[in-house]
Design a protein around this motif. Structure first.
Motif, PDB file in Angstrom:
ATOM      1  N   ARG A  79       0.605  -1.209   0.300  1.00 50.80           N
ATOM      2  CA  ARG A  79      -0.196  -0.201  -0.077  1.00 50.80           C
ATOM      3  C   ARG A  79       0.851   0.709   0.241  1.00 50.80           C
ATOM      4  NH1 ARG A  79      -5.399   0.158   1.854  1.00 50.80           N
ATOM      5  NH2 ARG A  79      -4.381  -2.170   3.530  1.00 50.80           N
ATOM      6  N   GLN A  80       2.117   0.895   0.742  1.00 50.41           N
ATOM      7  CA  GLN A  80       2.843   2.141   0.668  1.00 50.41           C
ATOM      8  C   GLN A  80       3.519   2.116  -0.554  1.00 50.41           C
ATOM      9  OE1 GLN A  80       5.403   1.866   4.225  1.00 50.41           O
ATOM     10  NE2 GLN A  80       3.789   1.451   5.608  1.00 50.41           N
ATOM     11  N   TYR A  83       0.989   3.811  -3.249  1.00 46.21           N
ATOM     12  CA  TYR A  83       1.216   5.074  -2.704  1.00 46.21           C
ATOM     13  C   TYR A  83       2.461   6.564  -3.276  1.00 46.21           C
ATOM     14  CZ  TYR A  83       0.532   9.730  -0.295  1.00 46.21           C
ATOM     15  OH  TYR A  83      -0.941  10.946   0.355  1.00 46.21           O
ATOM     16  N   GLY A  87      -0.304   8.203  -5.586  1.00 47.73           N
ATOM     17  CA  GLY A  87      -1.010   8.900  -4.539  1.00 47.73           C
ATOM     18  C   GLY A  87      -2.524   8.169  -4.473  1.00 47.73           C
ATOM     19  N   ASP A  88      -2.962   9.519  -3.581  1.00 51.22           N
ATOM     20  CA  ASP A  88      -4.714   8.488  -3.958  1.00 51.22           C
ATOM     21  C   ASP A  88      -5.043   7.712  -4.947  1.00 51.22           C
ATOM     22  OD1 ASP A  88      -4.073   9.773  -1.021  1.00 51.22           O
ATOM     23  OD2 ASP A  88      -4.858  11.693  -1.176  1.00 51.22           O
ATOM     24  N   ALA A  90      -4.111   5.187  -6.436  1.00 50.53           N
ATOM     25  CA  ALA A  90      -3.345   3.630  -6.251  1.00 50.53           C
ATOM     26  C   ALA A  90      -4.427   3.329  -6.933  1.00 50.53           C
ATOM     27  CB  ALA A  90      -2.727   3.770  -5.439  1.00 50.53           C
ATOM     28  N   LYS A  91      -4.901   2.858  -5.586  1.00 46.11           N
ATOM     29  CA  LYS A  91      -6.215   1.784  -5.671  1.00 46.11           C
ATOM     30  C   LYS A  91      -6.603   1.682  -7.264  1.00 46.11           C
ATOM     31  CE  LYS A  91      -9.779   2.121  -3.000  1.00 46.11           C
ATOM     32  NZ  LYS A  91     -10.582   2.240  -1.672  1.00 46.11           N
ATOM     33  N   ASN A 125      -7.278  -0.242   6.736  1.00 49.38           N
ATOM     34  CA  ASN A 125      -5.601   0.507   7.121  1.00 49.38           C
ATOM     35  C   ASN A 125      -5.631   0.333   7.680  1.00 49.38           C
ATOM     36  OD1 ASN A 125      -3.291   0.472   6.738  1.00 49.38           O
ATOM     37  ND2 ASN A 125      -3.259   3.041   6.019  1.00 49.38           N
TER      38      ASN A 125
END
Length: 297
Positions: A79-80, A83, A87-88, A90-91, A125
């Protein structure tokens, strides 16, 4: 009547010439600068941020992150990394890349790794408690007073004590994760249990919603949905939108195209499916969508 001409009138001055040497020097300077910048000492990026990479490198980096997560199972680390890359968004970007790779059938193992990571990113998270450094109070460490040595003690040389033998700490052994076994439920045939048109206001034009479940009614992820038409086909997979359902997948239908839809590699096929013509209460027409539900018999 006579006119007298001045010597200044007879010898008119020539118009001034532009300083061509300045223009020549400017052109030569530009050419030399371009040669140095491109050939002699080109610009090189070292330790650049992931967000500044070209899109092709970002695509490869997302795949590396997904494969690393598949190997070590560290969701927070993945996840990091995503990101730092996107950034926001990513998903969402990872989900779109997984959908595209699954649809094209290019390297299905890598595409499924992307899809699995995209699905697992929906998990909350976990909050990591802050690690506080231990604090030492004043007076916790006391220094014993030094005793006064006499002359003979000061001159005497102490016998060196043998240093203890250090036992090397063995390196941790790596235990490989078991290879995933193929899901027999995904490979089973599916039967259509419900088909209805979507004519509700706000439904995107030509939206095809597909829901797949097992014989117990549980949604199934990773099931290929085959969409066929006269000039081509599209394959997309369930499980990329776990917020809706693990067994959900969608696509869009062209208004004037007739499709066949099948869940899984073999099973019942819905034939001659076309985007429906819907009407509003005031009589206006618009293009709706379809909802199909497949299940194991």
């Amino acid at each position: 009547m006579t006119f007298e001409l001045d010597d200044d009138d007879l010898h008119e001055e020539a118009p001034p010439q532009p300083p061509l040497y300045l223009l020549t020097g400017l052109i030569l300077g530009l050419l030399v600068g371009i040669f140095i910048a491109r050939v002699v000492s080109p610009l090189q990026y070292v330790d650049t941020a992931p967000a500044t990479l070209a899109e092709s490198y970002k695509t490869a980096y997302r795949l590396l992150i997904a494969q690393a997560y598949q190997a070590n199972g560290n969701l927070e680390r993945a996840r990091q990394r995503l990101y730092l890359l996107d950034g926001d968004q990513a998903k969402d970007i990872l989900s779109r890349q997984a959908q595209q790779w699954l649809a094209t059938g290019n390297n299905l193992n890598a595409a499924r790794a992307l899809a699995q990571l995209a699905a697992d990113l929906e998990q909350p998270n976990p909050s990591t408690p802050p690690i506080s450094a231990p604090t030492l109070e004043m007076g916790a460490i006391s220094t014993p007073p030094l005793s006064t040595l006499d002359l003979h003690q000061a001159i005497a040389t102490p016998t060196p004590s043998p240093s203890p033998t250090l036992t090397p700490t063995p390196w941790p052994t790596f235990t490989p994760r078991p290879s995933p076994t193929p899901n027999t439920a995904v490979q089973s045939p599916f039967k259509l249990i419900e088909q209805r048109s979507l004519c509700e206001p706000g439904v995107p034009q030509g939206l095809l919603q597909v829901f797949v479940s097992d014989r117990n009614g549980q949604p199934l992820a990773g099931v290929p949905i085959v969409l066929l038409w006269s000039s081509g086909q599209n394959v997309f997979y369930t499980g990329l939108y776990p917020a809706i359902s693990p067994g959900y997948a969608d696509a869009f239908l062209e208004p004037d195209t007739v499709y066949d839809v099948r869940a899984g590699d073999f099973g019942e096929t819905v034939r001659s499916l076309q985007a429906p013509q819907c009407k509003t209460p005031d009589g206006q027409t618009f293009i709706g969508g379809w909802r199909l539900e497949f299940s194991q018999p």
